[in-house]
Write a protein that holds these residues in place. Structure first.
Motif, PDB file in Angstrom:
ATOM      1  N   ALA A 293      -2.427   7.650  -9.455  1.00 54.09           N
ATOM      2  CA  ALA A 293      -1.997   6.486 -10.281  1.00 54.09           C
ATOM      3  C   ALA A 293      -1.627   5.644  -9.192  1.00 54.09           C
ATOM      4  O   ALA A 293      -1.816   4.283  -9.374  1.00 54.09           O
ATOM      5  CB  ALA A 293      -0.985   7.211 -10.970  1.00 54.09           C
ATOM      6  N   GLY A 294      -0.793   5.999  -8.129  1.00 55.21           N
ATOM      7  CA  GLY A 294      -0.320   4.858  -6.986  1.00 55.21           C
ATOM      8  C   GLY A 294      -1.577   4.003  -6.686  1.00 55.21           C
ATOM      9  O   GLY A 294      -1.184   2.995  -6.328  1.00 55.21           O
ATOM     10  N   GLN A 295      -2.452   4.799  -6.043  1.00 55.90           N
ATOM     11  CA  GLN A 295      -3.620   4.051  -5.488  1.00 55.90           C
ATOM     12  C   GLN A 295      -4.308   3.079  -6.470  1.00 55.90           C
ATOM     13  O   GLN A 295      -4.542   1.907  -6.052  1.00 55.90           O
ATOM     14  CB  GLN A 295      -4.901   5.076  -5.161  1.00 55.90           C
ATOM     15  CG  GLN A 295      -4.547   5.874  -4.103  1.00 55.90           C
ATOM     16  CD  GLN A 295      -5.642   6.968  -3.898  1.00 55.90           C
ATOM     17  OE1 GLN A 295      -6.658   6.936  -4.204  1.00 55.90           O
ATOM     18  NE2 GLN A 295      -5.362   8.213  -3.423  1.00 55.90           N
ATOM     19  N   ALA A 296      -4.427   3.489  -7.629  1.00 59.52           N
ATOM     20  CA  ALA A 296      -5.049   2.424  -8.731  1.00 59.52           C
ATOM     21  C   ALA A 296      -4.025   1.328  -9.161  1.00 59.52           C
ATOM     22  O   ALA A 296      -4.273  -0.112  -9.120  1.00 59.52           O
ATOM     23  CB  ALA A 296      -5.507   3.194  -9.902  1.00 59.52           C
ATOM     24  N   ILE A 297      -2.561   1.529  -9.280  1.00 61.32           N
ATOM     25  CA  ILE A 297      -1.670   0.536  -9.779  1.00 61.32           C
ATOM     26  C   ILE A 297      -1.355  -0.224  -8.408  1.00 61.32           C
ATOM     27  O   ILE A 297      -1.211  -1.466  -8.638  1.00 61.32           O
ATOM     28  CB  ILE A 297      -0.297   1.384  -9.813  1.00 61.32           C
ATOM     29  CG1 ILE A 297      -0.478   2.033 -11.433  1.00 61.32           C
ATOM     30  CG2 ILE A 297       0.777   0.410 -10.298  1.00 61.32           C
ATOM     31  CD1 ILE A 297       0.498   3.104 -11.777  1.00 61.32           C
ATOM     32  N   ILE A 298      -1.159   0.332  -7.314  1.00 60.53           N
ATOM     33  CA  ILE A 298      -0.875  -0.524  -6.028  1.00 60.53           C
ATOM     34  C   ILE A 298      -1.989  -1.527  -5.700  1.00 60.53           C
ATOM     35  O   ILE A 298      -1.669  -2.643  -5.552  1.00 60.53           O
ATOM     36  CB  ILE A 298      -0.293   0.398  -4.779  1.00 60.53           C
ATOM     37  CG1 ILE A 298       0.791   1.063  -5.115  1.00 60.53           C
ATOM     38  CG2 ILE A 298      -0.456  -0.346  -3.714  1.00 60.53           C
ATOM     39  CD1 ILE A 298       2.194   0.372  -5.353  1.00 60.53           C
ATOM     40  N   GLY A 299      -3.184  -1.040  -5.870  1.00 54.65           N
ATOM     41  CA  GLY A 299      -4.196  -1.806  -5.504  1.00 54.65           C
ATOM     42  C   GLY A 299      -4.417  -2.796  -6.481  1.00 54.65           C
ATOM     43  O   GLY A 299      -4.799  -4.067  -6.135  1.00 54.65           O
ATOM     44  N   ARG A 300      -4.204  -2.504  -7.926  1.00 58.81           N
ATOM     45  CA  ARG A 300      -4.272  -3.630  -8.757  1.00 58.81           C
ATOM     46  C   ARG A 300      -3.248  -4.921  -8.647  1.00 58.81           C
ATOM     47  O   ARG A 300      -3.518  -5.851  -8.902  1.00 58.81           O
ATOM     48  CB  ARG A 300      -4.156  -3.264 -10.275  1.00 58.81           C
ATOM     49  CG  ARG A 300      -4.409  -3.847 -11.316  1.00 58.81           C
ATOM     50  CD  ARG A 300      -4.154  -3.289 -12.620  1.00 58.81           C
ATOM     51  NE  ARG A 300      -3.063  -3.410 -13.020  1.00 58.81           N
ATOM     52  CZ  ARG A 300      -1.993  -2.465 -13.331  1.00 58.81           C
ATOM     53  NH1 ARG A 300      -2.572  -1.103 -13.180  1.00 58.81           N
ATOM     54  NH2 ARG A 300      -0.784  -2.518 -13.548  1.00 58.81           N
ATOM     55  N   TYR A 301      -1.969  -4.278  -8.288  1.00 58.41           N
ATOM     56  CA  TYR A 301      -0.728  -5.265  -8.133  1.00 58.41           C
ATOM     57  C   TYR A 301      -1.094  -6.158  -6.777  1.00 58.41           C
ATOM     58  O   TYR A 301      -0.941  -7.538  -6.898  1.00 58.41           O
ATOM     59  CB  TYR A 301       0.526  -4.653  -7.906  1.00 58.41           C
ATOM     60  CG  TYR A 301       1.248  -4.323  -9.356  1.00 58.41           C
ATOM     61  CD1 TYR A 301       1.506  -5.137 -10.344  1.00 58.41           C
ATOM     62  CD2 TYR A 301       1.476  -2.892  -9.479  1.00 58.41           C
ATOM     63  CE1 TYR A 301       2.082  -4.986 -11.228  1.00 58.41           C
ATOM     64  CE2 TYR A 301       2.099  -2.601 -10.604  1.00 58.41           C
ATOM     65  CZ  TYR A 301       2.384  -3.469 -11.634  1.00 58.41           C
ATOM     66  OH  TYR A 301       3.076  -3.073 -12.842  1.00 58.41           O
TER      67      TYR A 301
END
Length: 445
Positions: A293-301
């Motif tokens: 979840a962190g990979q996807a969320i951090i990348g998007r932010y």
């Protein structure tokens, strides 16, 4: 006076919703691979201790051959998520297609190495004369499924980057179910023994790869992304994944050294170690769900130029990681007498497991922090630092593990060395997260 606390609470709730929406489905998909091995362990364990010991060595080699290329999933997730944050879906999917073509090329190369080298690889691990034939058989057959496994990694990265963790969950459930049924049917029904377990895994993995390809190709056509291999794009994917390859090779070296040390302690210890590794991997992937979840969320932010949102999400995910680690540690400590008999009837193996599992339980809160911060830095594309940090960890772990048999230590001592390894990782990742140097915004890093 109440505006700041209210705003902070609203922000936490928003991040919690994002984390749960991505992490829960990701958990189901992530545990598929260790569950494959655990099913194999449970089925083969009742054939005998030499067979289980052979599986332990072969499975470690097989997982190494696949897991060193986990950057196909992780680097792709980060790159695709950044482009999603920047609003360029066509470029996001094109990035994923380059990763899939790279996966096929790497898979073919790995088969070419593993098939002829299987006896030598098993011998290097110090397999006994009774366990070696089973290890060679399982390794050679299972290696045929490596291209499919790598395609699964790359395609999963595409979907995670697109903020879709539900499709990987559905594919993983189907693959796990097929693997379990095929294992039981081929091992006991057809009487193929350990070879039947290997063939069952190969068939299940190929089915999963086919399902992923259908989904990704459909998305590519929808958004006008090319399906043809692009040499420049494939080369760029390989270059972006190189630091993560170093990081993963170092981590796999840790696991291989641990298995090699266990093999020299005897068949009972390496059999118990295989069960411990299967459980440890299951727990690791459970915690890694938050990291995904962190990979996807951090990348998007970061792709959307929202540095503050990335920092807040990182802080909240660390809190989730600690809490999850505590819960998992308690569950392992309390339930160990219940699930140990599922894997072996050998009392020597059971006794070795009973004590070593307490060490695994104690290490889970540390693991929770490690996996979350690992995911955050991957999502930020901070691969070079992850590579150097893991090399430093390997340098600390190697002498500690090699001293275990020299000093007369047993399996429990070996797993204390594994806990030391995780503690070193936690310190290196925490220092990087605290520095803020990982925060680089934009559609590309």
């Amino acid at each position: 006076m109440t505006q700041a606390p209210t705003a902070a609470k609203t922000s936490r709730r928003r991040h919690d919703r994002e984390i749960i929406a991505l992490a829960l489905p990701a958990f189901g998909a992530l545990v598929a691979e260790p569950l494959f091995v655990m099913v194999d362990s449970a089925v083969i364990g009742h054939l005998g201790t030499p067979q289980l010991a052979g599986l332990g060595i072969a499975a470690t080699l097989l997982m190494t051959a696949v897991s060193v290329f986990v950057f196909l999933a992780y680097a792709t997730t980060a790159a695709v998520a950044r482009r999603v944050g920047a609003g360029d879906l066509q470029a996001a999917i094109r990035q994923g297609m380059d990763g899939i073509w790279l996966a096929l090329l790497l898979g073919a190369a790995v088969i070419a190495v593993v098939l002829p080298a299987a006896p030598w690889l098993v011998d290097v691990f110090g397999a006994s004369d009774t366990a070696a034939p089973y290890a060679i058989t399982y390794l050679r057959i299972s290696s045929l499924g490596i291209p499919a496994m790598l395609v699964v990694l790359a395609a999963t990265g595409v979907l995670r980057g697109l903020q879709d963790t539900k499709t990987p969950l559905y594919v993983a459930v189907g693959g796990f179910t097929a693997n379990a049924l095929l294992n039981v049917g081929l091992v006991y029904g057809a009487g193929f023994g350990i070879a039947g377990s290997a063939w069952g895994t190969v068939i299940a993995q190929c089915g999963m790869a086919a399902a992923y390809l259908v989904v990704v190709v459909r998305g590519a056509r929808k958004h006008g992304a090319s399906l043809r291999p692009d040499a420049a794009g494939i080369r760029a994917c390989a270059q972006a994944g190189a630091p993560l390859l170093v990081r993963t090779l170092s981590l796999r070296a840790v696991l291989m050294i641990a298995t090699a040390v266990a093999a020299r302690l005897g068949d009972a210890d390496v059999a118990a170690h295989q069960i411990l590794l299967s459980l440890w991997s299951l727990l690791a992937f459970a915690l890694d769900a938050i990291a995904i979840a962190g990979q996807a969320i951090i990348g998007r932010y970061l792709g959307a130029d929202d540095a503050k949102g990335a920092q807040e999400a990182c802080r909240r995910m660390v809190q989730w990681g600690i809490a999850s680690g505590v819960v998992l540690g308690v569950l392992v400590a309390v339930s160990r007498p219940l699930f140990i008999p599922l894997f072996t009837s050998d009392q020597v193996v059971r006794d070795a497991l009973l004590t070593a599992l307490l060490v695994v339980a104690v290490s889970q809160p540390i693991s929770g922090i490690v996996f979350v911060l690992d995911g955050v830095l991957m999502g930020a594309g901070d691969g070079p630092y992850l590579a150097w940090a893991m090399l430093a960890t390997l340098a600390v772990f190697t002498p500690a593990a090699l001293l275990v048999p020299v000093l007369g230590g047993g399996l429990t001592t070996l797993w204390w060395a594994m806990t030391l390894m995780m503690a070193v990782r936690m310190v290196t990742l925490w220092l990087r997260a605290r520095s803020g140097r990982w925060i680089v915004t934009g559609a590309t890093r």
